[in-house]
Write a protein that holds these residues in place. Structure first.
Motif: not given
Length: 221
Positions: A111-135
């Motif tokens: 899975q890929i989660k994209t945020i349009d800006g800065d992000v305060l991440f409180l969740g969980c990114v499993h191996q193979g998952g991607i959190l991407q933010a433009k900020g």
């Protein structure tokens, strides 16, 4: 009332279109002005104009009508069209990009989660998952996957937080595969792009010197 005003500058010319004038009047006066400029000058050197519409936003059709007037005189062209206002949609997009978003999602493998800006991440990114933010990305959750800040080309973005279990960190087009000696264990780390355009790691206390505006924006931690 004059609908179109010509101003000359050191680096070129600007046509100011009065917001109060009807667009029909604008077209008439622009046609007369370009004809006079054409008749008064013997030079065939290309001249590009900035067109400032002030408090008026032109439609696509109106822009085409302006270009049609200019097309009569090949040496004259529109460099760019400026305005003192923007659309509601553009304003909302700018505000959205400058916000710090809160995310507590679980991002699973593939899975890929994209945020349009800065992000305060409180969740969980499993191996193979991607959190991407433009900020920038500020990590308070559990990350075992990939963090990508500055997506796609913001090299001023940073990644801050406990990242020791992450597979990779990325900023803009740069990638770092984390190893034990790369990060400070059990402490917040800062990943940033240094002056050599490489990814570098430091402790969070250095963020104030690296990105003072961002440090102030986040309340000085």
């Amino acid at each position: 009332m004059t609908a179109v005003v010509l101003k000359g500058f050191k680096n070129g010319y600007e046509l100011i279109i009065k917001s109060e004038a009807s667009f029909e009047q604008v077209l008439v006066e622009l046609t007369e002005l370009l004809k006079k400029l054409h008749d008064d000058t013997k030079s065939t050197k290309p001249v590009a104009f900035n067109v400032n519409t002030k408090q008026r936003l032109l439609t696509a059709e109106q822009k085409q009508q302006l270009e049609k007037v200019f097309s009569v005189y090949p040496q004259f062209s529109i460099h760019k069209i400026l305005a003192d206002v923007i659309t509601v949609t553009d304003a909302q997009e700018i505000m959205h990009k400058n916000m710090t978003h809160f995310c507590a999602d679980v991002i699973r493998n593939g899975q890929i989660k994209t945020i349009d800006g800065d992000v305060l991440f409180l969740g969980c990114v499993h191996q193979g998952g991607i959190l991407q933010a433009k900020g920038s990305i500020f990590v308070l959750g559990d990350v075992q996957g990939i963090l990508h800040a500055g997506y796609k080309d913001d090299t001023r973005a940073v990644i801050v937080g406990k990242i020791k279990d992450a597979q990779q960190v990325r900023i803009a087009d740069l990638v770092d595969v984390l190893e034990d000696e790369t990060v400070v264990q059990d402490e917040d780390n800062v990943v940033y792009v240094n002056d050599l355009h490489d990814l570098a790691h430091t402790q969070v206390v250095e963020l104030k010197n690296l990105r003072p505006k961002l440090f102030a924006q986040m309340g000085g931690f």
